[in-house]
Motif scaffolding. Structure first.
Motif, PDB file in Angstrom:
ATOM      1  N   TRP A 202     -47.468  -7.666 -29.034  1.00 57.18           N
ATOM      2  CA  TRP A 202     -47.355  -6.636 -27.998  1.00 57.18           C
ATOM      3  C   TRP A 202     -46.484  -5.499 -28.500  1.00 57.18           C
ATOM      4  N   LEU A 203     -46.971  -4.290 -28.364  1.00 55.49           N
ATOM      5  CA  LEU A 203     -46.214  -3.095 -28.693  1.00 55.49           C
ATOM      6  C   LEU A 203     -45.886  -2.375 -27.390  1.00 55.49           C
ATOM      7  N   ARG A 204     -44.606  -2.414 -27.011  1.00 49.56           N
ATOM      8  CA  ARG A 204     -44.152  -1.848 -25.738  1.00 49.56           C
ATOM      9  C   ARG A 204     -45.031  -2.322 -24.578  1.00 49.56           C
ATOM     10  N   GLY A 205     -45.308  -3.627 -24.586  1.00 50.73           N
ATOM     11  CA  GLY A 205     -46.043  -4.247 -23.493  1.00 50.73           C
ATOM     12  C   GLY A 205     -47.548  -4.156 -23.585  1.00 50.73           C
ATOM     13  N   ARG A 206     -48.050  -3.407 -24.534  1.00 53.22           N
ATOM     14  CA  ARG A 206     -49.513  -3.303 -24.694  1.00 53.22           C
ATOM     15  C   ARG A 206     -49.951  -4.243 -25.787  1.00 53.22           C
TER      16      ARG A 206
ATOM     17  N   LEU B  21     -41.605 -12.276 -18.513  1.00 50.30           N
ATOM     18  CA  LEU B  21     -42.434 -11.358 -17.731  1.00 50.30           C
ATOM     19  C   LEU B  21     -42.303  -9.954 -18.300  1.00 50.30           C
ATOM     20  N   ILE B  22     -43.448  -9.351 -18.620  1.00 46.83           N
ATOM     21  CA  ILE B  22     -43.502  -7.979 -19.121  1.00 46.83           C
ATOM     22  C   ILE B  22     -44.051  -7.095 -18.010  1.00 46.83           C
ATOM     23  N   ASP B  23     -43.386  -5.975 -17.779  1.00 54.01           N
ATOM     24  CA  ASP B  23     -43.829  -5.045 -16.742  1.00 54.01           C
ATOM     25  C   ASP B  23     -43.569  -3.619 -17.230  1.00 54.01           C
ATOM     26  N   GLY B  24     -44.653  -2.853 -17.389  1.00 50.46           N
ATOM     27  CA  GLY B  24     -44.506  -1.450 -17.761  1.00 50.46           C
ATOM     28  C   GLY B  24     -43.891  -1.209 -19.116  1.00 50.46           C
TER      29      GLY B  24
END
Length: 428
Positions: free
Chosen positions: A415-419, A20-23
Motif C-alpha cells: 500500500w502506498l499512502r493507503g492505495r 485500519l487504513i482510512d484516507g
C-alpha cells in the motif's frame, strides 16, 4: 479512498493485530477492530512491515529504456514491497542538473506505484572533474538529498572534499561507489583463488577498502555525512566499524546478492553473476551478514541494475555488470538473515525501511506502523516457499542470479499512502 482493515497481521513479526487504513493514513492499530464499510484483508500469520525503502535503484530512464523505465522499475519495486526508491544518476543524460532530476521525479509521481526520489550526480557527466549543480538539484522540486556517481568512483580527494563541504550546508549526503580505478583496470571478478584459477582479471578488496578509509577520514575532517554504497568485503566492514566507533557520521549499505552469493559461482562463466563490486568470498559474505546484524552496516539496498538480454547473453568479458534485485530482495534477506536467526522482522523493518529513509531524509517513509502515520505498508507471507521465475517479473529485464532457486517469502500486498499497488501478489 476506501477504508481497508488488515485483520490479524503480525505487525513487525509480533503478536497478531488489526490495522485500519482510512484516507491514506493508519487510523487505528489494535485487536478486535470492526470493519464497518472497510475492505477486509485477512492476514492471519502474515507479517506486516512499513513500506520498504531502497537507497540504490537503477531505473535507467532517461536514455536506456530498453533496460528499464520509471514505470516498469516502480512496478517491480511495488511487487517487492517497496514504497520508495532512490533512482541513481547514471542515466543518459546524466542526472547532474535540476532539469533531469525533476524529470525523473515527475515520472515517478505520474506512474504512482512507488515514490521515486532522484539521486543527483556528484560530478558533471560522472567524469569526476567538476562538481555538478548540487545546490540547484537540492533546491529543485525533486529536493535531492543524496548525491552519487555510482558506477564510477569519485576518486579525486579534492573533489570529494568539496562535495562533502557543499552538501553539509543542507544536510545532504554523498554516497560513494568505492573503487580505486587504477587498482581495478581490466577487473572481471573478485581477486583471489578463483580468479587465479580461471585466468580472469582480479578486483582486489583493497580497491574498495582504500577509498572507504580515505572518505571516512575526509567526512570526519569536514564534519559531513558519507554513505558507502554496496559494501562487499570483510575489511570494509572493519573500516566502517572503526569510523563509527569514532562517532563519525558514516553509514553503509549491503546488497542482497552480497549477503548470499560468492565468487565460486563465477566458475560457470555465466555473466548473470558479473556485478560491480564483484561477488566475494564466503568469509566476506559471513562478515557482511554479521555486520548487518550488529548494525555496523545500516541497511540493505538492492543496487537493482537491469540490462537487456543482449547485454548479458554473451561472453563473460563483454557482458555488462549488474543484477536485478527489487522483486527478490526481501526473500533473500529472509533467507540469509531471518531464517538463520540473525535478524527478526522488527530488525528487517529497521534495515529495509527505517534506516534507509533516515539516511535519505525521505519524509513520509520509514515510519512506525502506528496510528496517524502514512499508510505505506507491506504484507508478507513469510511461510511461502517458491522458485524464482524471472518470466513473471514486472521489471523489463530478467538478469537475476536466482533463476530456479527456491527462496522464502512473498509480498502479498503493498500500500502506498493507503492505495493498494499490489493485491494477492499481483499488481493493481
Amino acid at each position: 479512498m476506501s477504508k481497508i482493515l488488515i485483520r490479524g497481521a503480525r505487525v513487525l513479526g509480533g503478536d497478531p493485530q488489526d490495522v485500519l487504513i482510512d484516507g491514506g493514513t493508519i487510523a487505528a492499530v489494535g485487536t478486535g477492530l470492526t470493519a464497518g464499510d472497510a475492505t477486509v484483508v485477512e492476514a492471519a500469520g502474515q507479517v506486516l512491515l512499513p513500506g520498504l525503502v531502497d537507497l540504490h535503484t537503477h531505473l535507467r530512464e532517461p536514455g536506456r529504456e530498453d533496460s528499464e523505465t520509471v514505470l516498469t522499475g516502480t512496478r517491480a519495486a511495488a511487487v517487492g514491497g517497496f514504497t520508495a526508491v532512490h533512482a541513481m544518476a547514471n542515466t543518459f543524460p546524466v542526472a547532474d542538473t535540476a532539469g533531469v532530476v525533476e524529470q525523473v521525479w515527475r515520472l515517478g509521481r505520474e506512474h504512482g506505484y512507488c515514490d521515486v526520489q532522484p539521486v543527483g550526480a556528484v560530478t558533471v557527466g560522472l567524469e569526476g572533474k567538476q562538481l555538478a549543480e548540487l545546490g540547484a538539484m537540492h533546491d529543485s522540486a525533486a529536493g535531492v538529498m543524496v548525491f552519487s556517481d555510482d558506477g564510477k568512483c569519485v576518486d579525486d580527494a579534492v573533489i570529494m572534499r568539496r562535495a562533502l563541504e557543499y552538501v553539509k550546508a543542507f544536510g545532504g549526503v554523498v554516497a560513494q561507489h568505492a573503487q580505486e580505478p587504477r587498482l581495478t583496470e581490466g577487473a572481471q571478478m573478485n581477486e583471489g583463488v578463483v580468479s587465479a584459477e580461471l585466468g580472469l582479471g582480479g578486483w582486489p578488496a583493497v580497491a574498495e577498502e582504500s577509498i572507504i578509509a580515505r572518505d571516512v577520514l575526509l567526512a570526519a575532517h569536514v564534519g559531513s555525512r558519507i554513505h558507502i554504497c554496496h559494501l562487499s568485503t570483510a575489511g570494509s566492514v572493519e573500516i566502517v566499524r572503526w569510523a563509527k566507533s569514532k562517532g563519525w557520521d558514516v553509514t553503509a549499505e549491503v546488497t542482497p546478492h552480497h549477503l548470499l552469493l560468492t565468487d565460486e559461482l563465477v566458475r560457470s562463466y555465466d555473466p548473470v553473476y558479473k556485478v560491480n563490486p564483484p561477488l566475494r568470498t564466503e568469509a566476506d559474505v559471513l562478515a557482511l551478514r554479521e555486520a548487518l546484524a550488529d548494525g555496523t552496516i545500516d541497511c540493505v539496498a538492492t543496487d537493482h541494475a537491469p540490462h537487456p538480454h543482449e547485454d548479458k547473453d554473451c561472453e563473460w568479458a563483454a557482458a555488462a555488470m549488474g543484477m536485478v534485485g527489487l522483486e527478490t530482495a526481501l526473500s533473500v534477506v529472509q533467507h540469509t538473515m531471518v531464517d538463520s536467526g540473525l535478524l527478526d522482522w522488527a530488525q528487517v523493518a529497521d534495515r529495509m525501511s527505517f534506516r534507509p529513509a533516515r539516511i535519505g531524509r525521505l519524509a513520509g517513509h520509514g515510519r512506525p506502523v502506528s496510528e496517524g502515520e502514512p499508510a505505506n505498508l507491506t504484507l508478507v507471507d513469510a511461510a511461502y516457499r517458491g522458485e524464482v521465475d524471472p518470466a513473471g517479473f514486472a521489471s523489463r529485464s530478467r538478469n537475476t542470479p536466482y533463476r530456479g532457486r527456491e527462496l522464502p517469502g512473498r509480498v502479498t500486498h503493498t500500500w502506498l499512502r493507503g492505495r493498494a499497488t499490489v493485491v494477492d501478489g499481483k499488481l493493481v
